[in-house]
Design a protein around this motif. Structure first.
Motif, PDB file in Angstrom:
ATOM      1  N   ALA A 293     -16.426   8.492  -4.763  1.00  0.00           N
ATOM      2  CA  ALA A 293     -16.134   9.368  -3.375  1.00  0.00           C
ATOM      3  C   ALA A 293     -14.140   9.647  -3.428  1.00  0.00           C
ATOM      4  O   ALA A 293     -13.150  10.247  -3.001  1.00  0.00           O
ATOM      5  CB  ALA A 293     -16.217   8.852  -2.330  1.00  0.00           C
ATOM      6  N   ALA A 294     -14.083   7.797  -4.233  1.00  0.00           N
ATOM      7  CA  ALA A 294     -12.595   7.316  -3.875  1.00  0.00           C
ATOM      8  C   ALA A 294     -11.807   8.497  -4.387  1.00  0.00           C
ATOM      9  O   ALA A 294     -10.873   8.829  -4.402  1.00  0.00           O
ATOM     10  CB  ALA A 294     -12.232   5.919  -3.615  1.00  0.00           C
TER      11      ALA A 294
ATOM     12  N   GLY B 124     -11.533   3.305   3.321  1.00  0.00           N
ATOM     13  CA  GLY B 124     -10.558   2.523   3.303  1.00  0.00           C
ATOM     14  C   GLY B 124      -9.231   2.875   2.004  1.00  0.00           C
ATOM     15  O   GLY B 124      -7.802   3.366   2.146  1.00  0.00           O
ATOM     16  N   ASN B 125      -9.707   3.484   0.806  1.00  0.00           N
ATOM     17  CA  ASN B 125      -9.165   3.895  -0.348  1.00  0.00           C
ATOM     18  C   ASN B 125      -8.374   5.136   0.121  1.00  0.00           C
ATOM     19  O   ASN B 125      -7.531   5.693   0.087  1.00  0.00           O
ATOM     20  CB  ASN B 125     -10.096   3.395  -1.735  1.00  0.00           C
ATOM     21  CG  ASN B 125      -9.839   2.266  -2.527  1.00  0.00           C
ATOM     22  OD1 ASN B 125      -8.424   2.272  -2.428  1.00  0.00           O
ATOM     23  ND2 ASN B 125     -11.513   2.321  -3.074  1.00  0.00           N
TER      24      ASN B 125
ATOM     25  N   LEU C 249      -5.616   3.690  -9.026  1.00  0.00           N
ATOM     26  CA  LEU C 249      -6.898   3.159  -8.025  1.00  0.00           C
ATOM     27  C   LEU C 249      -7.536   2.324  -9.377  1.00  0.00           C
ATOM     28  O   LEU C 249      -8.471   2.731 -10.489  1.00  0.00           O
ATOM     29  CB  LEU C 249      -7.705   4.355  -7.634  1.00  0.00           C
ATOM     30  CG  LEU C 249      -8.981   4.243  -7.214  1.00  0.00           C
ATOM     31  CD1 LEU C 249      -9.212   3.281  -5.893  1.00  0.00           C
ATOM     32  CD2 LEU C 249      -9.568   5.300  -7.315  1.00  0.00           C
ATOM     33  N   MET C 250      -8.976   0.664  -9.100  1.00  0.00           N
ATOM     34  CA  MET C 250      -9.577   0.386  -9.628  1.00  0.00           C
ATOM     35  C   MET C 250     -10.899   0.612  -9.361  1.00  0.00           C
ATOM     36  O   MET C 250     -11.470   0.693  -7.915  1.00  0.00           O
ATOM     37  CB  MET C 250      -9.278  -0.469  -9.284  1.00  0.00           C
ATOM     38  CG  MET C 250     -10.222  -1.347 -10.449  1.00  0.00           C
ATOM     39  SD  MET C 250      -9.334  -1.353 -12.283  1.00  0.00           S
ATOM     40  CE  MET C 250     -10.404  -1.896 -12.687  1.00  0.00           C
ATOM     41  N   SER C 251     -11.640   1.294 -10.088  1.00  0.00           N
ATOM     42  CA  SER C 251     -12.793   2.172 -10.362  1.00  0.00           C
ATOM     43  C   SER C 251     -14.055   1.252 -11.109  1.00  0.00           C
ATOM     44  O   SER C 251     -13.120   0.123 -11.548  1.00  0.00           O
ATOM     45  CB  SER C 251     -13.011   3.747 -10.015  1.00  0.00           C
ATOM     46  OG  SER C 251     -14.472   3.768  -9.596  1.00  0.00           O
TER      47      SER C 251
ATOM     48  N   GLN D 230     -12.642  11.266  -6.341  1.00  0.00           N
ATOM     49  CA  GLN D 230     -12.832  12.195  -5.537  1.00  0.00           C
ATOM     50  C   GLN D 230     -11.505  13.162  -4.884  1.00  0.00           C
ATOM     51  O   GLN D 230     -11.092  13.838  -4.716  1.00  0.00           O
ATOM     52  CB  GLN D 230     -13.884  13.778  -5.532  1.00  0.00           C
ATOM     53  CG  GLN D 230     -15.177  12.715  -6.445  1.00  0.00           C
ATOM     54  CD  GLN D 230     -14.176  13.057  -7.865  1.00  0.00           C
ATOM     55  OE1 GLN D 230     -14.192  14.973  -7.954  1.00  0.00           O
ATOM     56  NE2 GLN D 230     -14.420  12.238  -8.854  1.00  0.00           N
ATOM     57  N   HIS D 231     -11.239  12.241  -3.775  1.00  0.00           N
ATOM     58  CA  HIS D 231     -10.214  12.286  -2.858  1.00  0.00           C
ATOM     59  C   HIS D 231      -8.605  12.049  -3.607  1.00  0.00           C
ATOM     60  O   HIS D 231      -7.825  12.553  -3.501  1.00  0.00           O
ATOM     61  CB  HIS D 231     -10.240  10.933  -1.856  1.00  0.00           C
ATOM     62  CG  HIS D 231      -9.604  11.273  -1.108  1.00  0.00           C
ATOM     63  ND1 HIS D 231     -10.037  10.561   0.349  1.00  0.00           N
ATOM     64  CD2 HIS D 231      -8.099  11.116  -0.801  1.00  0.00           C
ATOM     65  CE1 HIS D 231      -9.015  11.252   1.562  1.00  0.00           C
ATOM     66  NE2 HIS D 231      -7.652  11.270   1.107  1.00  0.00           N
ATOM     67  N   LEU D 232      -8.508  11.412  -4.640  1.00  0.00           N
ATOM     68  CA  LEU D 232      -7.464  10.899  -4.917  1.00  0.00           C
ATOM     69  C   LEU D 232      -7.384  11.959  -5.892  1.00  0.00           C
ATOM     70  O   LEU D 232      -6.187  12.531  -5.545  1.00  0.00           O
ATOM     71  CB  LEU D 232      -7.632   9.518  -6.031  1.00  0.00           C
ATOM     72  CG  LEU D 232      -5.886   8.921  -6.899  1.00  0.00           C
ATOM     73  CD1 LEU D 232      -4.808   8.746  -5.399  1.00  0.00           C
ATOM     74  CD2 LEU D 232      -6.673   7.698  -7.729  1.00  0.00           C
ATOM     75  N   ARG D 233      -7.737  12.810  -6.800  1.00  0.00           N
ATOM     76  CA  ARG D 233      -8.170  13.727  -7.580  1.00  0.00           C
ATOM     77  C   ARG D 233      -6.953  14.718  -7.122  1.00  0.00           C
ATOM     78  O   ARG D 233      -6.749  15.712  -6.958  1.00  0.00           O
ATOM     79  CB  ARG D 233      -8.845  13.906  -7.976  1.00  0.00           C
ATOM     80  CG  ARG D 233      -9.799  13.168  -9.069  1.00  0.00           C
ATOM     81  CD  ARG D 233     -10.531  13.844  -9.456  1.00  0.00           C
ATOM     82  NE  ARG D 233     -11.656  12.999 -10.592  1.00  0.00           N
ATOM     83  CZ  ARG D 233     -11.176  13.160 -11.806  1.00  0.00           C
ATOM     84  NH1 ARG D 233     -11.207  13.765 -12.474  1.00  0.00           N
ATOM     85  NH2 ARG D 233     -11.845  11.982 -12.859  1.00  0.00           N
ATOM     86  N   GLY D 234      -8.109  14.877  -5.124  1.00  0.00           N
ATOM     87  CA  GLY D 234      -7.516  16.100  -4.197  1.00  0.00           C
ATOM     88  C   GLY D 234      -6.366  15.989  -3.824  1.00  0.00           C
ATOM     89  O   GLY D 234      -5.850  16.568  -3.011  1.00  0.00           O
ATOM     90  N   ALA D 235      -5.226  14.904  -3.407  1.00  0.00           N
ATOM     91  CA  ALA D 235      -5.084  14.276  -2.654  1.00  0.00           C
ATOM     92  C   ALA D 235      -3.460  15.104  -3.126  1.00  0.00           C
ATOM     93  O   ALA D 235      -2.228  14.761  -2.322  1.00  0.00           O
ATOM     94  CB  ALA D 235      -4.609  12.565  -2.874  1.00  0.00           C
ATOM     95  N   GLY D 236      -3.019  15.441  -4.083  1.00  0.00           N
ATOM     96  CA  GLY D 236      -2.057  15.674  -4.577  1.00  0.00           C
ATOM     97  C   GLY D 236      -0.331  14.579  -5.048  1.00  0.00           C
ATOM     98  O   GLY D 236       0.342  14.929  -4.575  1.00  0.00           O
ATOM     99  N   VAL D 237      -0.866  13.768  -5.145  1.00  0.00           N
ATOM    100  CA  VAL D 237       0.146  12.098  -5.713  1.00  0.00           C
ATOM    101  C   VAL D 237       0.181  12.258  -7.147  1.00  0.00           C
ATOM    102  O   VAL D 237      -1.220  12.546  -7.616  1.00  0.00           O
ATOM    103  CB  VAL D 237       0.100  11.276  -5.017  1.00  0.00           C
ATOM    104  CG1 VAL D 237       0.214  11.514  -3.321  1.00  0.00           C
ATOM    105  CG2 VAL D 237      -1.926  10.530  -4.687  1.00  0.00           C
TER     106      VAL D 237
END
Length: 279
Positions: free
Chosen positions: A126-127, A89-90, A106-108, A129-136
C-alpha cells in the motif's frame, strides 16, 4: 539534507553510518531520541517524531531534499502495527516530502502484495502504491529477510540449552540477506539519479531455517538437535494471540508463511528494475 526515518533501527543505523561516511548531512527521525543520540552523538541532527502523527512528520522533514523511510511496525503492538506505521505512517512521510519538494526512498519487502497473508507485506505494498502516485521522485528498495534478525531470534529461543527453536518444519529454502548489504544498496540508490522511478530488488542467498540454526550453533560451539514448533501450533497462535498480543500473533503468521511458502507477489511494471545491484 537527508532525513532518515527509523534511523536507530537495525537497517537505519547502518544506513546513517554509511551516509555520514560519505560526508552527507543527515537528520534522523525517531521516536526515541536518546537512543539515537547514544548511537550517533552530535554527528546527526536528531528529531523526535512519530510517523503516525502528520504534524510531527511535517516538522521533521522541513528543508529535506530526500526522505528515506526505514520504519516498520512488524513488532508493534495494538495501534503501532504495519497498518498504522508501514501504510499510514509511510503515507504521512510521503505526503510531507511532497510538500517540501523532496524525493523519497522507501524500504519495502520482497513479495509485497495486496493479497499477501502477512499484514506487513500488504502494508508495504500500500505504501508503494501511495508513493507511485504522489508525484515525487521515488525509489523503492525491496529486500528479503535479514539474516541478523533471524539469527537473533534463533539465539534467543535457544536459551541456555543451546538448541534453537524453529517455527515450523524448517526445510524450505528462504532467501536471507545481510542488513549491511541492504544498507549499501540503499546508499547506492540515493547516490544514483537513474534509480528514480525504479523498484530495486535486493537478492538473498537461499538457506533453510534449519541450516541457519545449524550455522548459528557452529559459530557458537553449541551442540544438540534443534527444536520445532509444529505448523498447526503456528496457525492456532496466529489467531488466538491476536487480541492479547498482535505482535506475537503476527510473528507466528509470518513464520508460517516463510515455512510453507507464499506467492512472490506482484511483478514489476515494464520499465521498472528487478536487478539486484541498486544501480
Amino acid at each position: 539534507m537527508i532525513v532518515v526515518a527509523g534511523g536507530s533501527g537495525l537497517l537505519g543505523r547502518l544506513l546513517v553510518g554509511d551516509l555520514l561516511a560519505e560526508g552527507r548531512q543527515v537528520r534522523v527521525l525517531v521516536r526515541d531520541p536518546a537512543r539515537a543520540r547514544d548511537l550517533f552523538g552530535d554527528a546527526v541532527e536528531v528529531v523526535a517524531a512519530d510517523v503516525r502523527q502528520p504534524e510531527e512528520v511535517r516538522a521533521a522533514v522541513a528543508g529535506a531534499e530526500l526522505v528515506v523511510s526505514a520504519v516498520h511496525g512488524f513488532l508493534g503492538g495494538r495501534g503501532a502495527g504495519p497498518a498504522e506505521v508501514d501504510d499510514r505512517g509511510n503515507g504521512n512521510l510521503i505526503d510531507a516530502a511532497g510538500e517540501v519538494g523532496a524525493g523519497v526512498v522507501l524500504m519495502s519487502v520482497s513479495g509485497a502484495s495486496p493479497t499477501h497473508p502477512v499484514d506487513l507485506f500488504r502494508a508495504k505494498y500500500a505504501a508503494e502504491q501511495h508513493l507511485r502516485g504522489a508525484g515525487v521522485p521515488w525509489t523503492i528498495v525491496r529486500a528479503p529477510a535479514y539474516r541478523e534478525t533471524w539469527l537473533g531470534i534463533l539465539a534467543a529461543t535457544a536459551g541456555s540449552g543451546e538448541r534453537p527453536l524453529i517455527f515450523g518444519v524448517g526445510d524450505r529454502p528462504i532467501p536471507f540477506v545481510s542488513v549491511a548489504d541492504v544498507a549499501a544498496v540503499v546508499v547506492a540508490a540515493i547516490d544514483d539519479p537513474t534509480a528514480r522511478g525504479r523498484v530495486i530488488e535486493v537478492p538473498g542467498t537461499p538457506m533453510t531455517m534449519t541450516g541457519l540454526a545449524h550455522e548459528l550453533q557452529a559459530s557458537r560451539g553449541w551442540h544438540g538437535s534443534v527444536r520445532h514448533v509444529p505448523r498447526p501450533a503456528l496457525r492456532v497462535l496466529s489467531v488466538l494471540a491476536r487480541p492479547v498480543s498482535p505482535a506475537f500473533a503476527r510473528q507466528n503468521r509470518a513464520a508460517l508463511a516463510m515455512d510453507t511458502g507464499v506467492p512472490s507477489g506482484r511483478q514489476p511494471r515494464p520499465g521498472q528494475s528487478r536487478p539486484a545491484h541498486g544501480s
